[in-house]
Design an enzyme around this catalytic site. Sequence first.
Site, PDB file in Angstrom:
ATOM      1  N   ILE A  47       0.669  -1.121   0.113  1.00 37.31           N
ATOM      2  CA  ILE A  47      -0.057   0.049   0.025  1.00 37.31           C
ATOM      3  C   ILE A  47       0.879   1.282  -0.171  1.00 37.31           C
ATOM      4  O   ILE A  47       1.987   1.441   0.435  1.00 37.31           O
ATOM      5  CB  ILE A  47      -0.899  -0.112   1.244  1.00 37.31           C
ATOM      6  N   CYS A  48       0.544   2.302  -0.477  1.00 38.93           N
ATOM      7  CA  CYS A  48       1.095   3.470  -0.535  1.00 38.93           C
ATOM      8  C   CYS A  48      -0.290   4.373  -0.399  1.00 38.93           C
ATOM      9  O   CYS A  48      -1.066   4.362   0.032  1.00 38.93           O
ATOM     10  CB  CYS A  48       1.876   3.954  -1.715  1.00 38.93           C
ATOM     11  N   ARG A  49       0.031   5.937  -0.983  1.00 38.50           N
ATOM     12  CA  ARG A  49      -0.997   6.923  -0.871  1.00 38.50           C
ATOM     13  C   ARG A  49      -2.342   6.428  -1.707  1.00 38.50           C
ATOM     14  O   ARG A  49      -3.388   6.367  -1.027  1.00 38.50           O
ATOM     15  CB  ARG A  49      -0.601   8.146  -1.048  1.00 38.50           C
TER      16      ARG A  49
END
Length: 109
Positions: free
Chosen positions: A60-62
């Site tokens: 996951i990232c932004r």
Amino acid sequence: MPTVQVGDLKDDDFLLDVREDDEWQAGHAEGALHIPISEFVARYGELTEAAPQDGRINVICRSGGRSAQVTMYLVQQGIDAVNVDGGMQAWSASGRPVVTDGGDPGFVL
């Protein structure tokens, strides 16, 4: 690109957060492993030690761009990895908790 929707994740699924330090400090999913994409290659060993040997790595990232890059790298290494569609923005929008290191409510930067 293998992906997973936030709503399909279980509370005990392994989550790798590849956002940078300032984003992590603002707020993250509790229990996630944090290895910024800018340090990923150098810190790859931390992932192999922490990740479940027989489980999937949810990256996951932004919003999903940086995590897609890491997911593709992991898949090329033969690792079962998927990109969390929509990233932490989708995580937060779905009502999942976002916390700081101290356990206080956080936000997605």
